[in-house]
Design a protein around this motif. Structure first.
Motif, PDB file in Angstrom:
ATOM      1  N   PHE A 164       0.845  -1.194   0.000  1.00 26.98           N
ATOM      2  CA  PHE A 164       0.000   0.000   0.000  1.00 26.98           C
ATOM      3  C   PHE A 164       0.882   1.245   0.000  1.00 26.98           C
ATOM      4  O   PHE A 164       1.980   1.241   0.566  1.00 26.98           O
ATOM      5  N   ARG A 165       0.359   2.319  -0.590  1.00 27.04           N
ATOM      6  CA  ARG A 165       1.018   3.626  -0.563  1.00 27.04           C
ATOM      7  C   ARG A 165       0.139   4.586   0.230  1.00 27.04           C
ATOM      8  O   ARG A 165      -1.090   4.570   0.093  1.00 27.04           O
ATOM      9  N   THR A 166       0.767   5.432   1.053  1.00 27.42           N
ATOM     10  CA  THR A 166       0.011   6.383   1.869  1.00 27.42           C
ATOM     11  C   THR A 166       0.702   7.745   1.893  1.00 27.42           C
ATOM     12  O   THR A 166       1.838   7.889   1.439  1.00 27.42           O
ATOM     13  N   PRO A 211      15.447   7.979   0.597  1.00 27.92           N
ATOM     14  CA  PRO A 211      15.756   9.422   0.614  1.00 27.92           C
ATOM     15  C   PRO A 211      15.343  10.153  -0.652  1.00 27.92           C
ATOM     16  O   PRO A 211      14.721  11.220  -0.587  1.00 27.92           O
ATOM     17  N   GLU A 212      15.673   9.585  -1.814  1.00 26.58           N
ATOM     18  CA  GLU A 212      15.396  10.276  -3.074  1.00 26.58           C
ATOM     19  C   GLU A 212      13.900  10.427  -3.320  1.00 26.58           C
ATOM     20  O   GLU A 212      13.430  11.463  -3.785  1.00 26.58           O
ATOM     21  N   LYS A 213      13.138   9.400  -2.981  1.00 26.96           N
ATOM     22  CA  LYS A 213      11.696   9.431  -3.213  1.00 26.96           C
ATOM     23  C   LYS A 213      10.931  10.034  -2.036  1.00 26.96           C
ATOM     24  O   LYS A 213       9.715  10.145  -2.080  1.00 26.96           O
ATOM     25  N   LYS A 214      11.669  10.357  -0.955  1.00 22.30           N
ATOM     26  CA  LYS A 214      11.060  10.983   0.235  1.00 22.30           C
ATOM     27  C   LYS A 214       9.996  10.080   0.857  1.00 22.30           C
ATOM     28  O   LYS A 214       8.882  10.509   1.204  1.00 22.30           O
ATOM     29  N   LEU A 215      10.359   8.817   1.036  1.00 24.59           N
ATOM     30  CA  LEU A 215       9.424   7.828   1.559  1.00 24.59           C
ATOM     31  C   LEU A 215       9.962   7.144   2.809  1.00 24.59           C
ATOM     32  O   LEU A 215      11.172   6.942   2.949  1.00 24.59           O
ATOM     33  N   ASP A 216       9.057   6.777   3.701  1.00 22.61           N
ATOM     34  CA  ASP A 216       9.322   5.877   4.810  1.00 22.61           C
ATOM     35  C   ASP A 216       8.478   4.624   4.575  1.00 22.61           C
ATOM     36  O   ASP A 216       7.424   4.689   3.923  1.00 22.61           O
ATOM     37  N   GLU A 241       4.999   5.448   2.982  1.00 24.66           N
ATOM     38  CA  GLU A 241       4.379   6.737   3.307  1.00 24.66           C
ATOM     39  C   GLU A 241       5.240   7.865   2.749  1.00 24.66           C
ATOM     40  O   GLU A 241       6.454   7.874   2.939  1.00 24.66           O
ATOM     41  N   LEU A 242       4.596   8.793   2.075  1.00 29.44           N
ATOM     42  CA  LEU A 242       5.307   9.953   1.534  1.00 29.44           C
ATOM     43  C   LEU A 242       5.554  10.984   2.640  1.00 29.44           C
ATOM     44  O   LEU A 242       4.631  11.341   3.374  1.00 29.44           O
ATOM     45  N   ARG A 243       6.806  11.448   2.748  1.00 32.68           N
ATOM     46  CA  ARG A 243       7.109  12.517   3.707  1.00 32.68           C
ATOM     47  C   ARG A 243       6.664  13.837   3.086  1.00 32.68           C
ATOM     48  O   ARG A 243       7.455  14.567   2.479  1.00 32.68           O
ATOM     49  N   ALA A 260       3.243  10.822  -5.103  1.00 36.04           N
ATOM     50  CA  ALA A 260       2.183  11.679  -4.567  1.00 36.04           C
ATOM     51  C   ALA A 260       0.980  11.705  -5.491  1.00 36.04           C
ATOM     52  O   ALA A 260      -0.174  11.608  -5.045  1.00 36.04           O
ATOM     53  N   ALA A 261       1.240  11.833  -6.779  1.00 36.54           N
ATOM     54  CA  ALA A 261       0.144  11.883  -7.751  1.00 36.54           C
ATOM     55  C   ALA A 261      -0.634  10.572  -7.756  1.00 36.54           C
ATOM     56  O   ALA A 261      -1.871  10.563  -7.813  1.00 36.54           O
ATOM     57  N   TRP A 262       0.096   9.446  -7.683  1.00 35.62           N
ATOM     58  CA  TRP A 262      -0.559   8.127  -7.689  1.00 35.62           C
ATOM     59  C   TRP A 262      -1.502   8.009  -6.495  1.00 35.62           C
ATOM     60  O   TRP A 262      -2.646   7.585  -6.623  1.00 35.62           O
ATOM     61  N   VAL A 263      -1.031   8.419  -5.314  1.00 39.62           N
ATOM     62  CA  VAL A 263      -1.851   8.263  -4.111  1.00 39.62           C
ATOM     63  C   VAL A 263      -3.021   9.245  -4.088  1.00 39.62           C
ATOM     64  O   VAL A 263      -4.120   8.882  -3.663  1.00 39.62           O
TER      65      VAL A 263
END
Length: 297
Positions: free
Chosen positions: A48-50, A79-84, A102-104, A166-169
């Motif tokens: 899942f993406r959040t 880091p590059e995609k700004k995700l945890d 999860e997008l930061r 971000a756009a996908w979510v």
């Protein structure tokens, strides 16, 4: 059927309806004699993406699966995609692992943050807190329901220019991002990523080649590949439409750990294989929905 099984079944049935490659790959595997039926496939994990904003993100969505007996495991940073991200071990081997990213949001530009928050601000409290988690059907409906208004095409494109994640979510919300075929449990000739990729390409499926078609962990224990997400018609606000990246299918080969190499194949269980995930592999798998890949179809 348990609540968890109801939720997983609902996720997979809608995912199959919306991702043509799922059924096409399963049909090709059956025609080739690799499996007898779809249920013969072991689902390695679902993802899942959040968005990391108040009331949402990992801390909200994970409550569902922790309730069903999943155990939170390692943390991953992109880091590059700004995700945890974290992965979650299932309560029994009959269920897939779960990977939640999860997008930061706070790390994006002010413009992107404002766009995202203009939608997510509609969520006034953690929506999972209002769910009866023992009611699998209610959770299934929640995971396939809109949490905020349909985005405009302009907002979608503005976000995509900075963060395709971000756009996908913002469009897909909690829609299942992918499921994963465990290729190591398939018959010889198809039970390695290299062999299975060859089968897929022979059948005309396009593979994500970001970082190479085979993504390999440094210990050589986890090998992964994925299809490129197909472009699907999307309805935006104000009756605008466009074609955007949908979801995709992933494939994983978990090799037997060195200390269990002496075991006969018939005795190998999930516990004997490389566990967990690999950030560098996942980093490239994310790009299965990115324009650099989808543009190659």
């Amino acid at each position: 059927m348990t609540a968890l099984e109801t939720v997983l079944d609902g996720l997979m049935s809608r995912y199959r309806e919306r991702v043509p490659d799922v059924g096409a790959i399963i049909d090709a595997m059956i025609a080739e004699g690799i499996i007898g039926k779809a249920q013969d496939i072991e689902n390695d994990h679902i993802a899942f993406r959040t968005l990391g904003v108040e009331h949402l993100g990992i801390s909200s969505l994970e409550k569902i699966f922790l309730h069903y007996g999943y155990t939170k495991r390692e943390y991953y940073n992109f880091p590059e995609k700004k995700l945890d991200a974290y992965w979650y071990a299932p309560p029994s081997e009959s269920y897939p692992r779960i990977f939640i990213s999860e997008l930061r949001v706070k790390d994006l530009s002010e413009t992107a943050q404002q766009i995202i928050r203009s939608y997510t601000a509609e969520v006034k409290q953690d929506p999972v807190d209002g769910l009866d988690l023992n009611n699998g059907e209610a959770v299934d409906i929640f995971l396939h329901s809109a949490l905020w208004r349909t985005p405009t095409l302009q907002d979608y494109r503005t976000l995509a220019a900075e963060s395709e994640y971000a756009a996908w979510v913002i469009y897909n919300r909690y829609y299942l991002n992918h499921f994963t075929v465990s290729v190591h449990n398939l018959p010889p000739g198809y039970n390695t990523i290299a062999d299975f990729n060859a089968f897929l390409e022979k059948k005309g499926f396009r593979l994500n080649d970001a970082g190479g078609k085979i993504k390999t962990s440094p210990d050589n224990g986890l090998l992964q590949s994925s299809t490129i997400a197909r472009m699907i018609p999307a309805a935006f606000a104000n009756n605008e439409t466009d074609r955007i990246a949908g979801s995709y299918v992933e494939f994983a080969e978990r090799r037997v750990l060195p200390q269990f190499a002496h075991l006969p194949a018939s005795e190998i269980k999930r516990a004997h294989r490389r566990e967990g995930f690999e950030a560098n592999n996942a980093d490239k798998i994310f790009e299965s929905t990115y324009s650099a890949q989808t543009g190659k179809q």
